[in-house]
Design a protein around this motif. Sequence first.
Motif, PDB file in Angstrom:
ATOM      1  N   ALA A  38      38.075  37.488  49.738  1.00 22.68           N
ATOM      2  CA  ALA A  38      38.585  38.284  48.616  1.00 22.68           C
ATOM      3  C   ALA A  38      38.160  37.718  47.262  1.00 22.68           C
ATOM      4  O   ALA A  38      37.661  38.474  46.426  1.00 22.68           O
ATOM      5  CB  ALA A  38      40.094  38.410  48.711  1.00 22.68           C
ATOM      6  N   PRO A  39      38.313  36.430  46.978  1.00 21.77           N
ATOM      7  CA  PRO A  39      37.891  35.942  45.666  1.00 21.77           C
ATOM      8  C   PRO A  39      36.391  36.082  45.428  1.00 21.77           C
ATOM      9  O   PRO A  39      35.959  36.330  44.312  1.00 21.77           O
ATOM     10  CB  PRO A  39      38.296  34.470  45.673  1.00 21.77           C
ATOM     11  N   ARG A  40      35.586  35.960  46.484  1.00 18.97           N
ATOM     12  CA  ARG A  40      34.153  36.114  46.327  1.00 18.97           C
ATOM     13  C   ARG A  40      33.821  37.551  45.935  1.00 18.97           C
ATOM     14  O   ARG A  40      33.010  37.798  45.058  1.00 18.97           O
ATOM     15  CB  ARG A  40      33.453  35.746  47.622  1.00 18.97           C
ATOM     16  N   GLY A  41      34.468  38.504  46.572  1.00 17.45           N
ATOM     17  CA  GLY A  41      34.260  39.914  46.239  1.00 17.45           C
ATOM     18  C   GLY A  41      34.739  40.235  44.836  1.00 17.45           C
ATOM     19  O   GLY A  41      34.098  40.979  44.094  1.00 17.45           O
ATOM     20  N   LEU A  42      35.878  39.658  44.452  1.00 19.62           N
ATOM     21  CA  LEU A  42      36.393  39.885  43.102  1.00 19.62           C
ATOM     22  C   LEU A  42      35.470  39.276  42.059  1.00 19.62           C
ATOM     23  O   LEU A  42      35.269  39.844  40.985  1.00 19.62           O
ATOM     24  CB  LEU A  42      37.798  39.301  42.965  1.00 19.62           C
ATOM     25  N   GLY A  43      34.891  38.132  42.380  1.00 18.98           N
ATOM     26  CA  GLY A  43      33.940  37.518  41.449  1.00 18.98           C
ATOM     27  C   GLY A  43      32.710  38.385  41.267  1.00 18.98           C
ATOM     28  O   GLY A  43      32.202  38.542  40.158  1.00 18.98           O
ATOM     29  N   LEU A  44      32.214  38.971  42.352  1.00 21.68           N
ATOM     30  CA  LEU A  44      31.058  39.856  42.271  1.00 21.68           C
ATOM     31  C   LEU A  44      31.375  41.095  41.441  1.00 21.68           C
ATOM     32  O   LEU A  44      30.569  41.506  40.604  1.00 21.68           O
ATOM     33  CB  LEU A  44      30.617  40.261  43.683  1.00 21.68           C
ATOM     34  N   VAL A  45      32.545  41.665  41.636  1.00 20.87           N
ATOM     35  CA  VAL A  45      32.961  42.822  40.830  1.00 20.87           C
ATOM     36  C   VAL A  45      33.080  42.434  39.358  1.00 20.87           C
ATOM     37  O   VAL A  45      32.663  43.192  38.476  1.00 20.87           O
ATOM     38  CB  VAL A  45      34.295  43.394  41.366  1.00 20.87           C
ATOM     39  N   ALA A  46      33.599  41.253  39.078  1.00 15.81           N
ATOM     40  CA  ALA A  46      33.732  40.808  37.690  1.00 15.81           C
ATOM     41  C   ALA A  46      32.359  40.609  37.040  1.00 15.81           C
ATOM     42  O   ALA A  46      32.172  40.978  35.874  1.00 15.81           O
ATOM     43  CB  ALA A  46      34.532  39.511  37.634  1.00 15.81           C
ATOM     44  N   VAL A  47      31.400  40.068  37.776  1.00 11.80           N
ATOM     45  CA  VAL A  47      30.057  39.875  37.227  1.00 11.80           C
ATOM     46  C   VAL A  47      29.393  41.220  36.934  1.00 11.80           C
ATOM     47  O   VAL A  47      28.781  41.416  35.880  1.00 11.80           O
ATOM     48  CB  VAL A  47      29.193  39.034  38.195  1.00 11.80           C
ATOM     49  N   ILE A  48      29.530  42.171  37.852  1.00  8.26           N
ATOM     50  CA  ILE A  48      28.944  43.497  37.642  1.00  8.26           C
ATOM     51  C   ILE A  48      29.602  44.194  36.457  1.00  8.26           C
ATOM     52  O   ILE A  48      28.920  44.788  35.615  1.00  8.26           O
ATOM     53  CB  ILE A  48      29.049  44.338  38.931  1.00  8.26           C
ATOM     54  N   ALA A  49      30.924  44.120  36.359  1.00  9.80           N
ATOM     55  CA  ALA A  49      31.619  44.750  35.235  1.00  9.80           C
ATOM     56  C   ALA A  49      31.236  44.090  33.914  1.00  9.80           C
ATOM     57  O   ALA A  49      31.023  44.776  32.903  1.00  9.80           O
ATOM     58  CB  ALA A  49      33.128  44.672  35.456  1.00  9.80           C
ATOM     59  N   GLY A  50      31.128  42.777  33.900  1.00 10.47           N
ATOM     60  CA  GLY A  50      30.714  42.078  32.680  1.00 10.47           C
ATOM     61  C   GLY A  50      29.311  42.448  32.264  1.00 10.47           C
ATOM     62  O   GLY A  50      29.024  42.641  31.076  1.00 10.47           O
ATOM     63  N   SER A  51      28.401  42.587  33.237  1.00  9.27           N
ATOM     64  CA  SER A  51      27.032  42.996  32.920  1.00  9.27           C
ATOM     65  C   SER A  51      26.998  44.400  32.337  1.00  9.27           C
ATOM     66  O   SER A  51      26.244  44.671  31.396  1.00  9.27           O
ATOM     67  CB  SER A  51      26.159  42.948  34.176  1.00  9.27           C
ATOM     68  N   ALA A  52      27.806  45.297  32.883  1.00 11.66           N
ATOM     69  CA  ALA A  52      27.855  46.668  32.365  1.00 11.66           C
ATOM     70  C   ALA A  52      28.392  46.689  30.936  1.00 11.66           C
ATOM     71  O   ALA A  52      27.889  47.431  30.088  1.00 11.66           O
ATOM     72  CB  ALA A  52      28.713  47.538  33.273  1.00 11.66           C
ATOM     73  N   ILE A  53      29.373  45.863  30.644  1.00 10.76           N
ATOM     74  CA  ILE A  53      29.930  45.817  29.294  1.00 10.76           C
ATOM     75  C   ILE A  53      28.905  45.270  28.305  1.00 10.76           C
ATOM     76  O   ILE A  53      28.725  45.809  27.212  1.00 10.76           O
ATOM     77  CB  ILE A  53      31.227  44.982  29.289  1.00 10.76           C
ATOM     78  N   VAL A  54      28.219  44.198  28.681  1.00 11.29           N
ATOM     79  CA  VAL A  54      27.193  43.616  27.796  1.00 11.29           C
ATOM     80  C   VAL A  54      26.067  44.618  27.552  1.00 11.29           C
ATOM     81  O   VAL A  54      25.589  44.778  26.421  1.00 11.29           O
ATOM     82  CB  VAL A  54      26.662  42.295  28.385  1.00 11.29           C
TER      83      VAL A  54
END
Length: 119
Positions: A38-54
Motif C-alpha cells: 500500500a505505501p509503495r502504491g501511494l508513493g507512486l500515485v503521489a509522484v504522478i500527481a506531483g508531476s501533473a501539478i508541476v
Amino acid sequence: MSDRQGYDLDMRSDGSFVQAQRPGPLPGWRGGSATFRAPRGLGLVAVIAGSAIVAGIALSLALILVPIALGAALIGYAALRWQLWRMRRNGFEAKSFGPVMSRVQEMLRAQQRAGRWRG
C-alpha cells in the motif's frame, strides 16, 4: 474519564504469565521485512500527481508569457519600421549593414516606385 484501554494480563493461578498467541502475518507483509504494498502504491500515485501539478504550473506560466512575447515582437517591428522610415527620409542608403538591410532597401525602393511608399 480515560479513553485508553487497559492491558490484559493473562496470569495462571501459580503466578506465571500466559504467552499470548501472536497473530498471523499481515496482508502484504513479506518474510519479516517491513515492506508493504500500500505505501509503495501511494508513493507512486503521489509522484504522478506531483508531476501533473508541476506540468500544469509550467504550462500556465508559458501561456501567460505568450501575449508578452507577441507584444514585444510587435513593438520591435514598429521600431524597425520607424527607424527605416527615418533613414529613408534622411536619404540614407544602407550599404554597410550587410545583405539583410540591402534587401530591405531594395524592397523599400520597389514600394516607392509602385507608389505605395510615402517616405
